[in-house]
Design a protein around this motif. Structure first.
Motif, PDB file in Angstrom:
ATOM      1  N   TRP A 163       3.958   4.690  -6.139  1.00 45.78           N
ATOM      2  CA  TRP A 163       2.490   4.636  -6.223  1.00 45.78           C
ATOM      3  C   TRP A 163       2.126   4.256  -7.648  1.00 45.78           C
ATOM      4  O   TRP A 163       2.693   4.776  -8.609  1.00 45.78           O
ATOM      5  N   VAL A 164       1.204   3.320  -7.809  1.00 46.74           N
ATOM      6  CA  VAL A 164       0.754   2.904  -9.134  1.00 46.74           C
ATOM      7  C   VAL A 164      -0.765   2.931  -9.146  1.00 46.74           C
ATOM      8  O   VAL A 164      -1.418   2.519  -8.178  1.00 46.74           O
ATOM      9  N   THR A 165      -1.351   3.456 -10.228  1.00 47.89           N
ATOM     10  CA  THR A 165      -2.794   3.663 -10.262  1.00 47.89           C
ATOM     11  C   THR A 165      -3.372   3.330 -11.625  1.00 47.89           C
ATOM     12  O   THR A 165      -2.688   3.437 -12.652  1.00 47.89           O
ATOM     13  N   SER A 166      -4.640   2.921 -11.619  1.00 51.28           N
ATOM     14  CA  SER A 166      -5.421   2.771 -12.841  1.00 51.28           C
ATOM     15  C   SER A 166      -6.351   3.959 -13.027  1.00 51.28           C
ATOM     16  O   SER A 166      -7.218   3.933 -13.898  1.00 51.28           O
ATOM     17  N   ALA A 167      -6.188   4.985 -12.177  1.00 50.30           N
ATOM     18  CA  ALA A 167      -7.075   6.156 -12.113  1.00 50.30           C
ATOM     19  C   ALA A 167      -8.438   5.793 -11.553  1.00 50.30           C
ATOM     20  O   ALA A 167      -9.394   6.528 -11.727  1.00 50.30           O
ATOM     21  N   GLY A 168      -8.510   4.681 -10.887  1.00 45.10           N
ATOM     22  CA  GLY A 168      -9.707   4.283 -10.167  1.00 45.10           C
ATOM     23  C   GLY A 168      -9.311   3.510  -8.921  1.00 45.10           C
ATOM     24  O   GLY A 168      -9.912   3.647  -7.864  1.00 45.10           O
ATOM     25  N   TYR A 169      -8.290   2.680  -9.095  1.00 44.36           N
ATOM     26  CA  TYR A 169      -7.739   1.889  -8.000  1.00 44.36           C
ATOM     27  C   TYR A 169      -6.241   2.122  -7.903  1.00 44.36           C
ATOM     28  O   TYR A 169      -5.553   2.265  -8.919  1.00 44.36           O
ATOM     29  N   ASP A 170      -5.749   2.136  -6.671  1.00 40.06           N
ATOM     30  CA  ASP A 170      -4.335   2.366  -6.399  1.00 40.06           C
ATOM     31  C   ASP A 170      -3.705   1.145  -5.740  1.00 40.06           C
ATOM     32  O   ASP A 170      -4.372   0.395  -5.015  1.00 40.06           O
ATOM     33  N   ALA A 171      -2.419   0.999  -5.965  1.00 38.33           N
ATOM     34  CA  ALA A 171      -1.578   0.077  -5.215  1.00 38.33           C
ATOM     35  C   ALA A 171      -0.243   0.783  -5.003  1.00 38.33           C
ATOM     36  O   ALA A 171      -0.069   1.937  -5.400  1.00 38.33           O
ATOM     37  N   ALA A 172       0.694   0.087  -4.376  1.00 41.73           N
ATOM     38  CA  ALA A 172       2.002   0.682  -4.126  1.00 41.73           C
ATOM     39  C   ALA A 172       3.037  -0.431  -4.062  1.00 41.73           C
ATOM     40  O   ALA A 172       2.702  -1.613  -3.913  1.00 41.73           O
ATOM     41  N   PHE A 173       4.302  -0.024  -4.192  1.00 41.54           N
ATOM     42  CA  PHE A 173       5.391  -0.974  -3.972  1.00 41.54           C
ATOM     43  C   PHE A 173       6.632  -0.215  -3.547  1.00 41.54           C
ATOM     44  O   PHE A 173       6.785   0.979  -3.820  1.00 41.54           O
ATOM     45  N   VAL A 174       7.506  -0.931  -2.843  1.00 40.06           N
ATOM     46  CA  VAL A 174       8.749  -0.353  -2.346  1.00 40.06           C
ATOM     47  C   VAL A 174       9.905  -1.200  -2.859  1.00 40.06           C
ATOM     48  O   VAL A 174       9.904  -2.425  -2.692  1.00 40.06           O
ATOM     49  N   GLN A 185      16.897  -5.947  -1.278  1.00 38.46           N
ATOM     50  CA  GLN A 185      16.736  -7.401  -1.324  1.00 38.46           C
ATOM     51  C   GLN A 185      15.440  -7.821  -2.016  1.00 38.46           C
ATOM     52  O   GLN A 185      15.004  -8.959  -1.864  1.00 38.46           O
ATOM     53  N   GLY A 186      14.827  -6.925  -2.751  1.00 37.81           N
ATOM     54  CA  GLY A 186      13.597  -7.282  -3.447  1.00 37.81           C
ATOM     55  C   GLY A 186      12.543  -6.206  -3.275  1.00 37.81           C
ATOM     56  O   GLY A 186      12.760  -5.171  -2.637  1.00 37.81           O
ATOM     57  N   VAL A 187      11.382  -6.469  -3.861  1.00 35.91           N
ATOM     58  CA  VAL A 187      10.284  -5.504  -3.886  1.00 35.91           C
ATOM     59  C   VAL A 187       9.188  -5.948  -2.920  1.00 35.91           C
ATOM     60  O   VAL A 187       8.815  -7.127  -2.889  1.00 35.91           O
ATOM     61  N   ILE A 188       8.691  -4.994  -2.150  1.00 33.68           N
ATOM     62  CA  ILE A 188       7.517  -5.213  -1.307  1.00 33.68           C
ATOM     63  C   ILE A 188       6.326  -4.591  -2.034  1.00 33.68           C
ATOM     64  O   ILE A 188       6.307  -3.374  -2.267  1.00 33.68           O
ATOM     65  N   ALA A 189       5.340  -5.391  -2.383  1.00 34.22           N
ATOM     66  CA  ALA A 189       4.127  -4.887  -3.038  1.00 34.22           C
ATOM     67  C   ALA A 189       3.031  -4.710  -1.994  1.00 34.22           C
ATOM     68  O   ALA A 189       2.913  -5.500  -1.049  1.00 34.22           O
ATOM     69  N   ILE A 190       2.227  -3.674  -2.181  1.00 34.42           N
ATOM     70  CA  ILE A 190       1.088  -3.418  -1.309  1.00 34.42           C
ATOM     71  C   ILE A 190      -0.166  -3.464  -2.155  1.00 34.42           C
ATOM     72  O   ILE A 190      -0.385  -2.615  -3.023  1.00 34.42           O
ATOM     73  N   ASP A 191      -0.957  -4.502  -1.956  1.00 24.55           N
ATOM     74  CA  ASP A 191      -2.234  -4.731  -2.650  1.00 24.55           C
ATOM     75  C   ASP A 191      -2.033  -5.080  -4.127  1.00 24.55           C
ATOM     76  O   ASP A 191      -0.943  -4.928  -4.696  1.00 24.55           O
ATOM     77  N   VAL A 225      -1.515   7.133   0.431  1.00 21.53           N
ATOM     78  CA  VAL A 225      -2.091   6.234  -0.568  1.00 21.53           C
ATOM     79  C   VAL A 225      -3.406   5.706  -0.003  1.00 21.53           C
ATOM     80  O   VAL A 225      -3.417   5.011   1.015  1.00 21.53           O
ATOM     81  N   GLY A 226      -4.511   6.060  -0.658  1.00 20.10           N
ATOM     82  CA  GLY A 226      -5.832   5.729  -0.133  1.00 20.10           C
ATOM     83  C   GLY A 226      -6.552   4.613  -0.844  1.00 20.10           C
ATOM     84  O   GLY A 226      -7.626   4.205  -0.411  1.00 20.10           O
ATOM     85  N   GLY A 227      -5.990   4.128  -1.963  1.00 21.84           N
ATOM     86  CA  GLY A 227      -6.594   2.976  -2.628  1.00 21.84           C
ATOM     87  C   GLY A 227      -7.493   3.298  -3.791  1.00 21.84           C
ATOM     88  O   GLY A 227      -7.863   2.406  -4.552  1.00 21.84           O
TER      89      GLY A 227
END
Length: 360
Positions: free
Chosen positions: A65-76, A80-86, A235-237
């Motif tokens: 989970w990665v956040t700016s403390a206002g907006y969230d994104a995620a990655f796995v 074989q590589g990284v899947i990013a979400i948003d 993860v709610g965004g």
């Protein structure tokens, strides 16, 4: 030039707030209570966050989970590589920095939760060679309203899609319009992480107007759909936190109270006789003033219902969720309007003089 019967508008133009007299929104006052203790997590005051503006945290099994403390994104991170979400613009290239903090693997896939620019408006940072997965409606909307920073999806689906990359499985589901058309659920069954953006924001009551959602009936339905998943992390965004199942249930409880209060308000004030009383009180030559008083009466009733109600643990909502004292009035307006617009009406006007009272 103002009309002679319009009050002059005085402006207070300070760096902290732009205020006008009479016709605008007032500044929120210092009388509002502080947000609940514990809402602001330790990373918020950390040297790294204050310097770079992002925080990244592993939830489980390579799901971050990665956040700016206002907006969230995620990655796995997969074999074989990284899947990013948003890719929210408020994170921007910090998404790449967060990924580089934990792996040397390249980003190979990007998932769009939905088409709104505030959540995917920096997707171009991943470059031209990634596979972009989204709902078909999301692609349709991006084709209609093109944006080079939101590249078109290269793979779409209608109802369900299982994405398997490097030993990681993500289940993508579309259950119908909620926050907006094409907004999807993204579930990682191995890690028990659910991503569903702009539905609930753990720790808070969410942003005003139910996170600016378009289909409030569908948005409420999504609350129940979320709770059908077996997840430990959510993860709610938005906002300061990822969530737990219990934190999501708390947000759902809050909005159940909003719906309860709004339903009572519509039944009391949206009666044809109550509407006539309120509008006639301001004069038939000031219909828009009267209708504002009518709507605001319902919003105020709902807001009081929610903020004065003792909740399931004996506390008030402002003691449990951040933003309750400032955002509830906006949620109240949005939910009461959805009752009037989207839900079945019990009656309608009958013909003839002096018809029975009905809901307007």
């Amino acid at each position: 030039m103002c009309q002679s019967n319009q009050k002059p508008i005085s402006v207070d133009n300070t760096p902290s707030f732009y205020a006008i007299d009479h016709y605008g929104f007032p500044r929120a006052g210092a009388d509002d209570p502080s947000d609940p203790e514990g809402y602001y997590p330790p990373y918020f005051q950390s040297e790294h966050f204050q310097k770079y503006g992002y925080h990244v945290e592993e939830l489980r099994g390579g799901f971050y989970w990665v956040t700016s403390a206002g907006y969230d994104a995620a990655f796995v991170v997969t074999e074989q590589g990284v899947i990013a979400i948003d890719a929210p613009p408020t994170l921007g290239e910090n998404i790449l920095a967060a990924i580089e903090d934990v792996t040397d693997q390249p980003v190979t896939h990007v998932i769009y939760s939905h088409w709104h620019a505030d959540h995917i408006g920096a997707a171009s940072v991943f470059g031209p060679d990634v596979e972009i997965v989204a709902h078909r409606i999301t692609k349709d909307l991006l084709e209609r309203f093109p944006d080079p920073k939101r590249p078109l999806p290269t793979r779409t689906f209608d109802d369900e899609l299982v994405l398997e990359v490097g030993g990681v499985t993500l289940q993508l589901s579309y259950k119908g319009e909620n926050h907006c058309p094409g907004n999807i659920f993204i579930y990682a069954p191995q890690q028990k992480v659910l991503t569903a953006v702009d539905i609930v924001s753990p720790g808070s009551v969410t942003f005003m107007h139910c996170d600016a959602s378009q289909n409030i009936s569908g948005w409420y339905e999504a609350h129940s759909q979320i709770l059908e998943y077996d997840f430990d992390f959510f993860v709610g965004g938005h906002h300061m936190h990822y969530g737990t199942y219990e934190q999501v249930k708390l947000c759902v409880e809050y909005f159940a109270d909003v719906l309860e209060g709004a339903t009572e308000a519509v039944e009391r004030f949206s009666r044809s006789d109550a509407l006539v009383d309120i509008v006639s009180g301001t004069g038939w030559n000031r219909m828009f003033v009267g209708t504002e008083n009518w709507i605001n009466s319902m919003a105020n009733y709902t807001t009081r219902h929610v903020l004065e109600k003792t909740t399931s643990n004996g506390q008030l909502w402002w003691e449990r969720l951040a933003g309750a004292t400032t955002q509830t009035k906006y949620h109240a307006y949005t939910v009461l309007e959805s009752i009037r617009l989207e839900r079945p009406r019990p009656d309608y006007r009958m013909r003839g003089e002096n018809p029975p009272v009905f809901l307007t």
